[in-house]
Design an enzyme around this catalytic site. Structure first.
Site, mmCIF file in Angstrom:
data_model
loop_
_atom_site.group_PDB
_atom_site.id
_atom_site.type_symbol
_atom_site.label_atom_id
_atom_site.label_comp_id
_atom_site.label_asym_id
_atom_site.label_seq_id
_atom_site.Cartn_x
_atom_site.Cartn_y
_atom_site.Cartn_z
ATOM 1 N N HIS A 52 1.021 -1.358 0.070
ATOM 2 C CA HIS A 52 -0.203 -0.004 0.138
ATOM 3 C C HIS A 52 0.963 1.319 -0.019
ATOM 4 C CE1 HIS A 52 0.870 -0.347 4.265
ATOM 5 N NE2 HIS A 52 0.131 0.738 4.393
ATOM 6 N N HIS A 54 1.657 3.783 1.951
ATOM 7 C CA HIS A 54 2.147 4.755 3.203
ATOM 8 C C HIS A 54 3.549 4.686 2.815
ATOM 9 C CE1 HIS A 54 -1.720 4.228 5.928
ATOM 10 N NE2 HIS A 54 -1.704 5.287 5.014
ATOM 11 N N ASP A 56 6.319 4.870 4.571
ATOM 12 C CA ASP A 56 7.181 3.817 5.255
ATOM 13 C C ASP A 56 7.084 2.482 4.526
ATOM 14 O OD1 ASP A 56 4.404 3.454 6.639
ATOM 15 O OD2 ASP A 56 5.488 1.971 8.028
ATOM 16 N N HIS A 57 6.309 2.399 3.523
ATOM 17 C CA HIS A 57 6.367 1.196 2.753
ATOM 18 C C HIS A 57 7.008 1.456 1.322
ATOM 19 C CE1 HIS A 57 3.501 -1.151 5.310
ATOM 20 N NE2 HIS A 57 3.666 -0.007 5.895
ATOM 21 N N HIS A 107 -7.322 -0.821 6.144
ATOM 22 C CA HIS A 107 -6.045 0.148 6.579
ATOM 23 C C HIS A 107 -6.295 1.197 5.809
ATOM 24 C CE1 HIS A 107 -2.295 1.530 8.108
ATOM 25 N NE2 HIS A 107 -1.992 1.597 7.177
ATOM 26 N N ASP A 133 -0.062 -3.907 6.408
ATOM 27 C CA ASP A 133 -0.662 -3.300 7.751
ATOM 28 C C ASP A 133 -2.018 -3.788 7.937
ATOM 29 O OD1 ASP A 133 1.962 -1.991 8.248
ATOM 30 O OD2 ASP A 133 1.235 0.000 7.498
ATOM 31 N N HIS A 171 5.088 -4.284 10.897
ATOM 32 C CA HIS A 171 5.533 -3.726 12.028
ATOM 33 C C HIS A 171 5.581 -4.739 13.301
ATOM 34 C CE1 HIS A 171 5.186 0.285 10.294
ATOM 35 N NE2 HIS A 171 4.074 -0.056 10.085
HETATM 36 ZN ZN LIG Z 1 0.051 1.857 6.256
#
Ligand SMILES: [Zn+2]
Length: 258
Positions: A52, A54, A56-57, A107, A133, A171
């Site tokens: 996805h 975001h 941090d991905h 999410h 996530d 995570h």
């Molecule tokens: Zn995320």
């Protein structure tokens, strides 16, 4: 075939599969730990999977833009580096492995999971699921631009994969999630046992992941919305009725303020 969890940022894992020559990574939010591992093991990166949008991905994707490495991911305006858009039912082939794409919104609206139904080889045949996530060990992702109804359906889907499926979440939230799970279900003996196991792992700075679906079904309150103690806790926290969907929604709201 080997599976590695590369730590990134404060609590992310970038999952890597490699066969000693070629490597695949999932959600490289940071290129540095990936490049360091490729260099130290002498591997060529030959595929990237994205769950996805975001940051941090996807933050590391720019490092491989224009390198002819296929970058698979959902269609989303925030992920411009994807070269191969994926959707429900697609199959990716990489190094003899079959990787199935599941759409698991909630999410975020465009969130996919990657499932290897046959595992990594004859010696290591448990299925693998890269879930981003959505499903965490003992917990689940927050709702950003998806809906809690979507997240409920997506977790029900992931929760119905075979029990020996290894759950590779992004995570290391497990200990915090377990504290919440114990508030929901204080008398679950599996939860008490699993907490001790995970505390010992974290004391040695080892990952608590991958988990398995067998474990998650025993300890994750978001997959246990029909269990009496979970239902009772959700009703106390304002769930309007005891249906699993209402229980799930109440748990997700409770976790947001826990
Ligand atoms: Zn995320």
């Amino acid at each position: 075939m080997n599976l590695l969890a590369l730590p990134a940022f404060t609590d992310n894992y970038i999952w890597m599969l490699h066969n000693g020559r070629q490597a695949l990574v999932v959600d490289p939010g940071d290129a540095v730990p990936v490049k360091n591992t490729l260099a130290s093991l002498g591997l060529d990166l030959t595929a990237i999977l994205v769950t996805h949008h975001h940051l941090d991905h996807i933050g590391g994707l720019g490092a491989w833009q224009g390198c002819d490495i296929p970058i698979h991911g959902p269609r989303h305006p925030g992920i411009t580096q994807v070269t191969h858009h994926v959707a429900e039912g697609d199959t990716i082939r990489w190094c003899g492995l079959q990787i199935d794409v599941l759409e698991v919104p909630g999410h975020t609206r465009e969130h996919v999971a990657y499932v290897l139904p046959a595992g990594l080889g004859p010696q290591d045949d448990a299925p693998l699921a890269f879930v981003g996530d959505t499903l965490f060990s003992a917990g689940c992702g927050r709702v950003f631009d998806g809906t809690v109804d979507q997240l409920y359906d997506s977790l029900a889907r992931l929760g119905s994969l075979p029990a020996d499926t290894r759950v590779c979440a992004t995570h290391e939230y497990t200990l915090a999630n377990l504290r919440f799970a114990q508030a929901v279900e204080p008398h679950n003996p599996d939860l008490i046992r699993h907490t001790a196991t995970c505390e010992a792992l974290r004391a040695q700075h080892l990952p608590t992941l991958p988990s398995t679906l067998r474990t998650e079904r025993a300890i994750n309150p978001f997959l246990r919305c029909n269990q009496s103690e979970v239902v009772a806790s959700a009703l106390q926290q304002g769930a309007p009725d005891a249906t699993p969907r209402s229980v799930f929604t109440a748990l997700r709201q409770w976790k947001n303020r826990f």
